[in-house]
Write an enzyme that holds these catalytic residues in place. Structure first.
Site, PDB file in Angstrom:
ATOM      1  N   GLU A 150       0.857  -1.188   0.000  1.00  0.00           N
ATOM      2  CA  GLU A 150       0.000   0.000   0.000  1.00  0.00           C
ATOM      3  C   GLU A 150       0.893   1.238   0.000  1.00  0.00           C
ATOM      4  OE1 GLU A 150      -3.411  -0.243   2.410  1.00  0.00           O
ATOM      5  OE2 GLU A 150      -3.876   1.888   2.280  1.00  0.00           O
ATOM      6  N   ASN A 193      -3.200  -1.712   7.698  1.00  0.00           N
ATOM      7  CA  ASN A 193      -4.499  -2.254   7.272  1.00  0.00           C
ATOM      8  C   ASN A 193      -4.275  -3.765   7.239  1.00  0.00           C
ATOM      9  OD1 ASN A 193      -5.724   0.260   6.933  1.00  0.00           O
ATOM     10  ND2 ASN A 193      -4.944   0.462   4.852  1.00  0.00           N
ATOM     11  N   GLU A 274     -10.370   4.393   9.060  1.00  0.00           N
ATOM     12  CA  GLU A 274     -10.518   3.990   7.659  1.00  0.00           C
ATOM     13  C   GLU A 274     -11.031   2.557   7.534  1.00  0.00           C
ATOM     14  OE1 GLU A 274      -6.669   4.939   5.890  1.00  0.00           O
ATOM     15  OE2 GLU A 274      -7.369   6.977   5.537  1.00  0.00           O
ATOM     16  N   ARG A 307      -1.895   3.668  16.907  1.00  0.00           N
ATOM     17  CA  ARG A 307      -1.906   4.864  16.061  1.00  0.00           C
ATOM     18  C   ARG A 307      -3.037   5.834  16.416  1.00  0.00           C
ATOM     19  NH1 ARG A 307      -2.389   4.013  10.405  1.00  0.00           N
ATOM     20  NH2 ARG A 307      -0.668   5.335   9.769  1.00  0.00           N
ATOM     21  N   ASP A 347      -2.615  14.304   6.989  1.00  0.00           N
ATOM     22  CA  ASP A 347      -2.080  13.065   6.421  1.00  0.00           C
ATOM     23  C   ASP A 347      -0.864  13.272   5.532  1.00  0.00           C
ATOM     24  OD1 ASP A 347      -1.772  10.454   5.795  1.00  0.00           O
ATOM     25  OD2 ASP A 347      -3.512  10.301   4.477  1.00  0.00           O
ATOM     26  N   GLU A 375       3.880   9.152  -0.734  1.00  0.00           N
ATOM     27  CA  GLU A 375       2.485   9.057  -1.154  1.00  0.00           C
ATOM     28  C   GLU A 375       1.983  10.355  -1.780  1.00  0.00           C
ATOM     29  OE1 GLU A 375      -0.187   7.857   1.964  1.00  0.00           O
ATOM     30  OE2 GLU A 375      -1.956   8.187   0.720  1.00  0.00           O
TER      31      GLU A 375
HETATM   32  O1  GCW Z   1      -2.226   8.143   4.091  1.00  0.00           O
HETATM   33  C1  GCW Z   1      -3.353   7.362   4.219  1.00  0.00           C
HETATM   34  C2  GCW Z   1      -3.210   6.411   3.092  1.00  0.00           C
HETATM   35  C3  GCW Z   1      -3.695   5.015   3.376  1.00  0.00           C
HETATM   36  C4  GCW Z   1      -3.064   4.581   4.691  1.00  0.00           C
HETATM   37  C5  GCW Z   1      -3.527   5.519   5.783  1.00  0.00           C
HETATM   38  C6  GCW Z   1      -2.911   5.208   7.131  1.00  0.00           C
HETATM   39  C7  GCW Z   1      -2.326   2.424   5.403  1.00  0.00           C
HETATM   40  O2  GCW Z   1      -3.830   6.932   1.961  1.00  0.00           O
HETATM   41  O3  GCW Z   1      -3.299   4.218   2.309  1.00  0.00           O
HETATM   42  O4  GCW Z   1      -3.372   3.251   4.997  1.00  0.00           O
HETATM   43  O5  GCW Z   1      -3.164   6.820   5.480  1.00  0.00           O
HETATM   44  O6  GCW Z   1      -1.938   5.857   7.479  1.00  0.00           O
HETATM   45  O7  GCW Z   1      -3.392   4.345   7.820  1.00  0.00           O
END
Ligand code: GCW
Length: 706
Positions: A150, A193, A274, A307, A347, A375
């Site tokens: 991911e 995840n 999420e 987290r 994020d 990312e």
């Molecule tokens: O940055 C976002 C990402 C997800 C990621 C999430 C997280 C692992 O788009 O892909 O999932 O954060 O940090 O949990």
């Protein structure tokens, strides 16, 4: 006679000129990372697979000095060095590498070799003492069990689950060695995840093999757990953390893990975030969940990284949610729980203010999570040196305990009795031959480790070290390339999301611009974050008229951000909704400032190409070409970002792009179509192979031929 003499002079001159020319280094694929310039002086494989033998063999193979190196685990322990610290004692004809533990000496050995490789060995007698700032210097792999990663842009996962436990790739040891060489000592090997299957006995046997390979390098394994594992793999009908059967499931599972991996580090948990399951599914709190897992780990010395990345679509301001949820729980977590907080409140954007949570939970072990994988900063297609971004966060003062309570100080545990401390980084590593997908962003792996060891090191120093070890020590190479790296984060902010803009990238792929995009979830929608309209642009987070997020910071930060006149301009649109004709400090309107900032970003990105071409003689052809190709692409992507964002915002500002900025090369409508071609990392390519990476064509004004 005269003719002969002239001939002699000419040939001498010719020789002088040719010998000045640098010899082109041999091609390399970059797999050997920052060990590239380490020359072998002897063949001396470690006698056995132990930390001690590895430390000795690294010296035997690579130490070029005349002084004899003596590696010594101290009988009389030196408290100041802790578990991982070391001392290098240089005296006449001898260097002693001393530490309390074998792993400390291995870090010392890598420290000594680094000094050798960076021409930094002391001339005379000297003692150098190094003690890491954080106890856990952790990596997070977002690697899925199916081999995809991911937000990974360097191929597939390093871990070949199908072949493990029987077949072992040599890459596992190389990985452990690279980590040890920069002090990384913990690694969560699967995605947050999380697939609960990682905790099944079959997988644990595979994990054990990795743990055995990593152990001599001081690298502890962590696993990301799926909070619903009791249901998924435990045969229970609940995963309620207060249910005794669930408590027992985790106790048993933990015991099983430690029976296989006695030095297992602990669990990393993404809960109620999420779509991940968590204690709130059962009306319990994050503290209930974290403590239950922590209790299972405590007898073995394991820890939990829990987290704080939580948000839901209903909230008015996503930036406030981690604090809203975690501040009330301050003081309720067990001693072996660390709350893992992303650097910014949203994020991993190119620039965010710090997460306010760092300054709001005095009785909680807080740790920083940074993202090494890019990312939101151009994936592994763009050269961005991230240390300046991370350091900006670590150096920011939370003022929680008065001046000087920086994020670094808070997370190092300077204000806590509990000395447990940690830092984590989401890796940029995959099975690409050069590990990271782009030769130049290997620096982010290196820099992360160096920073986790010593957050005081400057970006410049780390870049200098990395370049010397990975490419060349020639000042004609170092100077321009280091300058370029040092600026690169700011350059990317400029061409992607300047002046506090955030979350305006295309959705899913998070590559390229998408400021016009709406989403079924407002908190995933760029429209929600920039709020552009005829009256201006930016997210009002003031207490006076907005979401009130500024109040989550301690004074004087809160008022600094609240007041538009004192708010740093690089965060202006993060905290304020600002009219297009607002006067910036340099006298320009906000609109012009935006246009010029993007313009500088795209010019700087194009200049990288020229700088790189100038250092061509110092770089092997393979890496030279690879990097050059990527830099061209990066410069074009920068133009794409500029065109998309500025043309879209222009529909509201109705103001002209200044004449001395490049004219756009596409219309807004054309660029909106590009969005159709986006793809999501992790999405199997077979499903829609035809859409894989179709990006707009661009001509670089300075390099029309590229
Ligand atoms: O940055 C976002 C990402 C997800 C990621 C999430 C997280 C692992 O788009 O892909 O999932 O954060 O940090 O949990």
């Amino acid at each position: 006679m005269k003719v002969l003499r002239t001939f002699a002079i000419i040939s001498a001159l010719f020789l002088a000129v040719t010998s000045c020319k640098v010899e082109k280094p041999a091609d390399t694929d970059g797999h050997d990372l920052w060990f590239h310039n380490l020359e072998k002086v002897a063949d001396a494989a470690p006698a056995e697979y132990t930390t001690e033998a590895i430390a000795q063999s690294e010296i035997d193979q690579y130490w070029k000095g005349k002084a004899a190196v003596e590696i010594k685990v101290l009988d009389q322990k030196d408290e100041a060095l802790g578990r991982d610290g070391y001392r290098l004692v240089f005296s006449k004809g001898k260097v002693a590498v001393e530490a309390n533990t074998a792993i400390g000496t291995l870090y010392g050995v890598y420290g000594l070799l680094r000094l050798q490789q960076t021409d930094a060995l002391p001339k005379g007698a000297k003692t150098i003492t190094e003690v890491p700032a954080f106890e856990y210097r952790a990596f997070n792999h977002w690697d899925n069990l199916n081999g995809s990663v991911e937000r990974g842009y360097a191929g597939q996962s390093l871990w070949n689950w199908a072949e493990l436990p029987d077949k072992v790739s040599p890459v596992y040891q190389e990985y452990a060695r690279a980590n040890a060489s920069v002090g990384i000592n913990a690694t969560a090997i699967n995605n947050v995840n999380a697939n609960a299957d990682i905790l099944t006995t079959d997988y644990l046997k595979k994990v054990k093999v990795l743990a055995d390979i990593f152990r001599p390098y001081g690298l502890k394994i962590f696993l990301s757990l799926n909070f619903a594992a009791p249901k998924h793999i435990g045969g229970l009908d609940t995963s309620d953390p207060l249910d005794p059967r669930v408590v027992q499931f985790w106790k048993d599972k933990t015991a099983e893990i430690y029976s296989l991996i006695p030095d297992f580090g602990g669990f990393l948990v993404k809960a109620n975030s999420e779509g991940q399951s968590g204690p709130q599914d059962y009306g319990r709190t994050h503290a209930d969940g974290a403590n239950m897992v922590a209790d299972a780990l405590a007898p073995y010395g394991g820890v939990v990284f829990w987290r704080a990345f939580v948000y839901d679509a209903q909230a008015e301001d996503r930036a406030m949610q981690a604090s809203d949820e975690f501040v009330p729980l301050d003081g309720q977590f067990r001693d072996n729980v660390l709350i893992q907080v992303k650097n910014g409140p949203i994020d991993f954007q190119p620039r965010e203010p710090i997460s306010p949570l760092f300054g709001q939970a005095p009785n909680t072990n807080l740790m920083l999570e940074v993202q090494i994988t890019q990312e939101y900063l151009g994936h592994s297609k763009h050269m961005v040196y991230l240390h300046p971004l991370w350091k900006e966060c670590l150096d920011t003062d939370t003022y929680e305990f008065g001046e000087g309570s920086t994020v670094a100080a808070i997370t190092e545990g300077k204000y806590r009795n509990n000395k447990l401390s940690a830092i984590s980084g989401v890796t940029n590593i995959g099975n690409d031959v050069n590990w990271c997908g782009h030769q130049m962003i290997q620096i982010n792996w290196y820099a992360y480790g160096r920073m986790a060891w010593n957050p005081d090191l400057s970006s410049d120093q780390i870049a200098d070290e990395w370049l010397r070890q990975t490419f060349s020590s020639d000042p004609k190479f170092i100077k321009p390339v280091k300058d370029m790296l040092d600026r690169s984060r700011e350059v990317t902010v400029s061409y992607e999301m300047p002046l506090g803009l955030h979350h305006i990238m295309a959705s899913n792929a998070h590559f390229g611009p998408g400021p016009w995009e709406d989403s079924y979830r407002k908190d995933w929608s760029p429209l929600f974050y920039h709020k552009a309209g005829p009256d201006g642009v930016g997210f009002d987070r003031t207490v006076a008229t907005g979401s009130g997020a500024t109040a989550q910071y301690n004074e004087p930060l809160a008022s600094t951000y609240e007041n538009i006149d004192t708010c740093p301009e690089n965060l202006l649109l993060w905290f304020h909704h600002v009219p297009w004709d607002y006067k910036m400090k340099d006298g320009k309107t906000l609109w012009d400032e935006l246009c010029y900032t993007y313009q500088h970003g795209i010019e700087d990105a194009a200049d990288y190409i020229k700088i790189w071409e100038k250092v061509e003689p110092y770089v092997d052809n393979q890496r030279y070409q690879e990097v050059r190709t990527k830099l061209i692409r990066q410069a074009k992507d920068a133009m794409w970002w500029r065109d998309a964002v500025i043309l879209y915002f222009q529909t509201f500002s109705n103001m002209p792009i200044p004449d001395d900025c490049y004219p756009p090369q596409h219309t807004l409508d054309e660029l909106k179509q590009v969005g159709v071609f986006r793809w999501t990392p992790g999405m199997p390519r077979v499903r829609r192979p035809e859409i894989y990476e179709v990006l707009p064509e661009y001509t670089l004004p300075k390099y029309p031929d590229l």
